[in-house]
Design an enzyme around this catalytic site. Structure first.
Site, PDB file in Angstrom:
ATOM      1  N   ASP A 102      49.367  70.869  15.738  1.00 48.25           N
ATOM      2  CA  ASP A 102      50.138  70.485  16.933  1.00 48.25           C
ATOM      3  C   ASP A 102      50.192  68.965  17.120  1.00 48.25           C
ATOM      4  O   ASP A 102      50.706  68.473  18.127  1.00 48.25           O
ATOM      5  CB  ASP A 102      49.577  71.163  18.194  1.00 48.25           C
TER       6      ASP A 102
ATOM      7  N   ASP B 235      41.436  67.769  17.393  1.00 47.31           N
ATOM      8  CA  ASP B 235      40.760  68.799  18.185  1.00 47.31           C
ATOM      9  C   ASP B 235      39.336  69.023  17.692  1.00 47.31           C
ATOM     10  O   ASP B 235      38.905  68.448  16.685  1.00 47.31           O
ATOM     11  CB  ASP B 235      41.571  70.103  18.153  1.00 47.31           C
TER      12      ASP B 235
ATOM     13  N   ASP C 255      30.648  61.999  26.602  1.00 48.20           N
ATOM     14  CA  ASP C 255      31.129  60.938  27.468  1.00 48.20           C
ATOM     15  C   ASP C 255      31.075  61.466  28.897  1.00 48.20           C
ATOM     16  O   ASP C 255      31.598  62.547  29.192  1.00 48.20           O
ATOM     17  CB  ASP C 255      32.579  60.587  27.083  1.00 48.20           C
TER      18      ASP C 255
ATOM     19  N   ASP D  31      30.671  56.317  31.264  1.00 51.52           N
ATOM     20  CA  ASP D  31      31.869  55.520  31.468  1.00 51.52           C
ATOM     21  C   ASP D  31      31.743  54.616  32.696  1.00 51.52           C
ATOM     22  O   ASP D  31      31.366  55.094  33.779  1.00 51.52           O
ATOM     23  CB  ASP D  31      33.039  56.499  31.662  1.00 51.52           C
TER      24      ASP D  31
ATOM     25  N   GLU E 211      28.239  52.282  29.849  1.00 51.75           N
ATOM     26  CA  GLU E 211      29.300  51.299  29.652  1.00 51.75           C
ATOM     27  C   GLU E 211      29.283  50.433  30.897  1.00 51.75           C
ATOM     28  O   GLU E 211      29.550  50.901  31.990  1.00 51.75           O
ATOM     29  CB  GLU E 211      30.665  51.986  29.491  1.00 51.75           C
TER      30      GLU E 211
ATOM     31  N   HIS F 194      37.262  52.714  21.322  1.00 51.42           N
ATOM     32  CA  HIS F 194      38.637  53.147  21.588  1.00 51.42           C
ATOM     33  C   HIS F 194      39.389  52.209  22.531  1.00 51.42           C
ATOM     34  O   HIS F 194      40.567  52.409  22.779  1.00 51.42           O
ATOM     35  CB  HIS F 194      38.607  54.561  22.163  1.00 51.42           C
ATOM     36  N   ASP F 195      38.707  51.224  23.108  1.00 51.86           N
ATOM     37  CA  ASP F 195      39.361  50.267  24.010  1.00 51.86           C
ATOM     38  C   ASP F 195      39.584  48.911  23.349  1.00 51.86           C
ATOM     39  O   ASP F 195      40.135  48.001  23.966  1.00 51.86           O
ATOM     40  CB  ASP F 195      38.495  50.026  25.259  1.00 51.86           C
TER      41      ASP F 195
HETATM   42  C1  GLC Z   1      36.306  53.044  30.270  1.00 51.48           C
HETATM   43  C2  GLC Z   1      36.892  53.758  29.079  1.00 51.48           C
HETATM   44  C3  GLC Z   1      38.368  53.530  29.072  1.00 51.48           C
HETATM   45  C4  GLC Z   1      38.943  54.102  30.331  1.00 51.48           C
HETATM   46  C5  GLC Z   1      38.253  53.545  31.576  1.00 51.48           C
HETATM   47  C6  GLC Z   1      38.534  54.393  32.770  1.00 51.48           C
HETATM   48  O1  GLC Z   1      36.443  51.679  30.173  1.00 51.48           O
HETATM   49  O2  GLC Z   1      36.266  53.336  27.915  1.00 51.48           O
HETATM   50  O3  GLC Z   1      38.988  54.090  27.952  1.00 51.48           O
HETATM   51  O4  GLC Z   1      40.308  53.824  30.406  1.00 51.48           O
HETATM   52  O5  GLC Z   1      36.852  53.526  31.447  1.00 51.48           O
HETATM   53  O6  GLC Z   1      37.884  55.621  32.681  1.00 51.48           O
HETATM   54 CA    CA Z   2      45.327  70.250  17.309  1.00 46.57          CA
END
Ligand code: GLC
Ligand code: CA
Length: 561
Positions: free
Chosen positions: A28, A32, A101, A203, A259, A335-336
């Site tokens: 898709d 996943d 997370d 987070d 974080e 990822h940021d």
């Molecule tokens: C953290 C995450 C980010 C997200 C933000 C709000 O910084 O790493 O990807 O957009 O928090 O949750």
């Molecule tokens: Ca998938």
């Protein structure tokens, strides 16, 4: 011996998975859980100890899962709870732990708590969120700017009040002042712990306690005031985390990493104190934060490559200050962030692999727990944004709308080149598994286009080449697993004035490691490795030039004192 208390999470290497972009098992176009399970042997081969899973909970995906509508359910696109249980069991079979997370500064506006909270001022869930009256002139309570552009307050017609959202308006902030909210959070954490997970990445946990006077400040050129200084490291944040520690964390053997946007080294010593009353470690942003870079065009948006002297000063400060007081975390990528080889190294075909290995050496030989972000281990690079249509990330889209379209503070072309350099979509292009269509990520249409360089940069090619970035990471991980000095050795900076070389020592008992890395594409003089009695532990070059470091050369040697 070092004075440091030993812990498995200090000795571990973490691998972060952004599930949406890792591996799609059902065509898709969306990664996943079963896709992850199918690649556990790959991760075992790399040698990592822990997977940090970016959010996999039910979510309307306004911010790709960082907006949760049910903490006890799996996002349908990612699979089912059975799929999760299988992933956890299969990972554990391979001695890989799973860290979840935990996004509890805010929920989705589609979370049942918020749906209730909106309904009326006397709803039992009203105080789960932060509602305030408009000012006398009918405006938002203050001029705070959200992290995703625009006001941090959203007016709601239904009850005539505003709610606070530090991120998108679909991410209302929870009110941690309310003890019921804290209980709910501790309960859901406990629920996951009882399932057998191994920890939490929390987070924006530094933002859960807000200055309750919600002070306004001077207005910036964009008409908003700074929110950060009033919501980061707030008055009760340590009290809340100590409560969380007593209620949940202390009952299990967990890896915890906060974080911590806006965290200073002084604050970090509290969050990650060696007494273990709060968290295991925190992520700081001093070396990756565009705002700290005076060359930024606006906010985080910049195209200026960070200077070695700037990055080194920050990293060395953290190494020295935390010594013996708190444990650190080590990362270039997540990822940021843009891709490390594009940001700090050189992603041209000539130097990509050498500079990726050099940067990996600099990070993995430091003291702290290292994090690898998916694709970093094969030297994946930034992509290229040719127009707004290439942007999927809410941060990019909102910034464009505000800074380019509405306020004309930034030119569109400049903004696109800033996206090329620091946009979050860079890290989110699908994992490049092989050279077949869509990099083997999916048999369908990927939710975000794959980086066109996948025919060259992919896992299959990396596994077939003994000199690849992958095997270099594998060796770095193995070094950490076999040499206590890599984990527990004291850090001592070297050559602090060099504009070209990042060098330092690690010291444990009678042993010393000397680490040196050339950050440039030129050969530079270096006399750290004179004499031939030293044992080389790793290098990205097979042969060396006495008295010099070759372009992007990195070396680690062991000596005795
Ligand atoms: C953290 C995450 C980010 C997200 C933000 C709000 O910084 O790493 O990807 O957009 O928090 O949750
Ligand atoms: Ca998938």
């Amino acid at each position: 011996m070092s004075s440091e208390t030993h812990a498995w999470w200090k000795e571990a290497v973490i691998y972060q998975i952004y599930p949406r972009s890792f591996a799609d098992s059902n065509g898709d176009g969306i990664g996943d859980l079963n896709g992850i399970t199918a690649h556990l042997d790959y991760l075992a081969k790399l040698g990592i100890d822990v997977i940090w899973l970016s959010p996999i909970y039910e979510s309307p995906n306004d911010d790709n899962g960082y907006d949760i509508s049910d903490y006890r359910n799996i996002m349908a696109e990612f699979g089912t709870m059975e799929d999760f249980d299988r992933l956890l069991a299969e990972a554990h079979k391979r001695n890989i732990r799973i860290v979840m997370d935990l996004v509890v500064n805010h929920t989705s506006d589609e979370h049942p708590w918020f749906i209730e909270s909106r309904k009326s001022k006397d709803n039992p869930y009203r105080d789960y969120y932060i509602w305030r009256d408009p000012t006398e002139t009918g405006e938002a309570p203050n001029h705070w700017e959200s992290c995703f552009s625009g006001s941090a307050w959203q007016y709601d017609d239904l009850t005539g009040q505003y709610y606070l959202h530090c991120f998108s308006r679909k991410q209302p902030d929870l009110n941690w002042e309310n003890s019921k909210v804290r209980e709910e959070v501790f309960d859901l954490m406990d629920w996951w712990c009882r399932k057998g997970i191994d920890g939490f990445r929390m987070d924006v946990i530094s933002m859960i306690s807000k200055d309750q006077s919600f002070p306004d400040g001077p207005l910036n050129a964009d008409g908003y005031s700074d929110m950060f200084s009033h919501v980061c490291n707030g008055p009760r944040v340590h009290e809340y985390l100590q409560e969380m520690n007593r209620r949940v964390l202390s009952k299990y053997d967990l890896l915890t990493v906060g974080e911590a946007a806006g965290v200073t080294v002084e604050e970090a010593k509290k969050y990650a104190n060696s007494d273990g009353t709060e968290l295991g470690m925190v992520f700081h942003f001093e070396h990756t934060d565009g705002a700290a870079n005076s060359d930024a065009v606006w906010g985080k948006w910049t195209c200026t490559p960070p200077k070695l002297s700037y990055v080194r000063k920050i990293l060395n400060k953290w190494q020295l200050e935390l010594e013996g007081k708190a444990w650190g975390s080590l990362y270039w990528d997540n990822h940021d962030q843009p891709r490390v080889v594009s940001r700090f190294g050189n992603d041209s075909p000539k130097w990509r692999e050498k500079s990726a290995k050099m940067l990996a050496t600099v990070l993995h030989l430091q003291k702290g727990t290292p994090y690898i972000y998916q694709g970093e281990e094969i030297g994946m690079t930034n992509r290229h944004f040719s127009s707004l249509a290439d942007c999927v990330d809410i941060e990019e889209k909102n910034a464009w709308q505000q800074l380019v379209v509405e306020q004309k503070i930034m030119d569109g072309k400049v903004m696109l080149s800033c996206f090329d350099c620091v946009g979050r979509d860079n890290a989110r292009t699908p994992m490049q598994w092989d050279d077949t269509a869509n990099a083997g990520f999916t048999t369908g249409e990927p939710w975000l286009a794959v980086n066109p360089n996948y025919p060259v940069i992919n896992v299959k090619a990396a596994l077939a080449d003994k000199q690849s970035v992958f095997y270099y990471y594998q060796r770095l991980i193995a070094l950490r697993h076999t040499l206590p000095i890599v984990v527990y050795g004291r850090f001592k900076p070297l050559l602090e004035d060099s504009e070209e070389i990042y060098a330092y020592q690690r010291i444990l008992g009678e042993q010393v490691l000397v680490v040196a890395a050339n950050w440039t594409d030129k050969e530079v003089p270096c006399d750290l490795f004179v004499g031939d009695q030293d044992e080389e532990l790793i290098s990205n070059y097979d042969t060396h030039k006495a008295g010099f470091l070759q372009p992007y050369e990195a070396r680690v040697v062991r000596k005795s004192r």
